[in-house]
Design a protein around this motif. Structure first.
Motif, PDB file in Angstrom:
ATOM      1  N   TYR A  11      26.566  21.662  11.576  1.00  0.00           N
ATOM      2  CA  TYR A  11      26.962  21.882  12.858  1.00  0.00           C
ATOM      3  C   TYR A  11      28.233  21.254  13.352  1.00  0.00           C
ATOM      4  O   TYR A  11      28.255  20.425  14.406  1.00  0.00           O
ATOM      5  CB  TYR A  11      25.685  21.527  13.732  1.00  0.00           C
ATOM      6  CG  TYR A  11      25.243  22.303  14.885  1.00  0.00           C
ATOM      7  CD1 TYR A  11      25.108  23.774  14.779  1.00  0.00           C
ATOM      8  CD2 TYR A  11      25.453  21.650  16.347  1.00  0.00           C
ATOM      9  CE1 TYR A  11      24.740  24.190  15.756  1.00  0.00           C
ATOM     10  CE2 TYR A  11      25.373  22.512  17.381  1.00  0.00           C
ATOM     11  CZ  TYR A  11      24.840  23.803  17.318  1.00  0.00           C
ATOM     12  OH  TYR A  11      24.671  24.684  18.245  1.00  0.00           O
ATOM     13  N   PRO A  14      29.941  22.343  17.762  1.00  0.00           N
ATOM     14  CA  PRO A  14      28.883  22.406  18.741  1.00  0.00           C
ATOM     15  C   PRO A  14      28.993  23.639  19.642  1.00  0.00           C
ATOM     16  O   PRO A  14      27.977  24.315  19.987  1.00  0.00           O
ATOM     17  CB  PRO A  14      28.472  21.145  19.390  1.00  0.00           C
ATOM     18  CG  PRO A  14      29.433  20.187  18.727  1.00  0.00           C
ATOM     19  CD  PRO A  14      30.198  20.923  17.744  1.00  0.00           C
ATOM     20  N   ALA A  15      30.216  23.564  20.412  1.00  0.00           N
ATOM     21  CA  ALA A  15      30.397  24.345  21.496  1.00  0.00           C
ATOM     22  C   ALA A  15      30.364  25.953  21.087  1.00  0.00           C
ATOM     23  O   ALA A  15      29.630  26.848  21.551  1.00  0.00           O
ATOM     24  CB  ALA A  15      31.789  24.081  22.291  1.00  0.00           C
ATOM     25  N   SER A  18      26.979  26.947  19.433  1.00  0.00           N
ATOM     26  CA  SER A  18      25.796  26.864  20.440  1.00  0.00           C
ATOM     27  C   SER A  18      26.109  28.214  21.201  1.00  0.00           C
ATOM     28  O   SER A  18      24.889  29.002  21.684  1.00  0.00           O
ATOM     29  CB  SER A  18      26.051  25.757  21.574  1.00  0.00           C
ATOM     30  OG  SER A  18      25.556  24.611  20.620  1.00  0.00           O
ATOM     31  N   LEU A  21      24.854  31.142  19.092  1.00  0.00           N
ATOM     32  CA  LEU A  21      23.452  31.018  19.126  1.00  0.00           C
ATOM     33  C   LEU A  21      22.548  31.668  20.282  1.00  0.00           C
ATOM     34  O   LEU A  21      21.738  32.210  20.374  1.00  0.00           O
ATOM     35  CB  LEU A  21      22.631  29.888  18.735  1.00  0.00           C
ATOM     36  CG  LEU A  21      23.119  29.328  17.264  1.00  0.00           C
ATOM     37  CD1 LEU A  21      22.834  27.976  16.902  1.00  0.00           C
ATOM     38  CD2 LEU A  21      22.561  30.192  16.172  1.00  0.00           C
ATOM     39  N   ILE A  22      23.204  31.229  21.455  1.00  0.00           N
ATOM     40  CA  ILE A  22      22.870  31.529  22.865  1.00  0.00           C
ATOM     41  C   ILE A  22      23.180  33.199  22.885  1.00  0.00           C
ATOM     42  O   ILE A  22      22.192  33.896  23.428  1.00  0.00           O
ATOM     43  CB  ILE A  22      23.400  30.926  23.845  1.00  0.00           C
ATOM     44  CG1 ILE A  22      22.871  29.324  23.818  1.00  0.00           C
ATOM     45  CG2 ILE A  22      23.396  31.470  25.195  1.00  0.00           C
ATOM     46  CD1 ILE A  22      23.613  28.349  24.892  1.00  0.00           C
TER      47      ILE A  22
END
Length: 105
Positions: A11, A14-15, A18, A21-22
């Protein structure tokens, strides 16, 4: 011994990860009607609407939270958001609901 390679997921961004994934989660949850039943309290029509709601929440909220506890306040806020969201969805399906006025009152 067996020479097996393991798949390792890192990972490292992360930004971006994420966000991706969102985006996938939101697409899977479409039409999001039940999510909007709770999240409508975070949006406001304009700055005056936001400031009015936040003023009442900041004046009364800390005293109520101190008296009833954080978990009870979060529970009541979620129940209120869900109840107003469902009522709006049932009785006014074509009208968007925005604001924390239900929580404030």
């Amino acid at each position: 011994m067996k020479n097996s390679k393991r798949l390792r997921i890192s990972y490292n961004a992360p930004a971006i990860l994420s966000f991706v994934l969102i985006c996938f989660a939101v697409q899977l949850l479409d039409p999001l009607a039940y999510l909007r039943c709770v999240c409508h309290v975070f949006g406001h029509a304009n700055w005056n609407h936001l400031m009015g709601n936040m003023m009442y929440i900041l004046i009364l909220g800390p005293m109520l939270e101190e008296k009833y506890g954080t978990s009870n306040m979060v529970f009541i806020m979620l129940v209120t958001a869900l109840a107003t969201g469902l009522a709006n969805l049932i009785f006014f399906p074509n009208i968007r609901l925005l604001g924390a006025s239900g929580i404030v009152l």
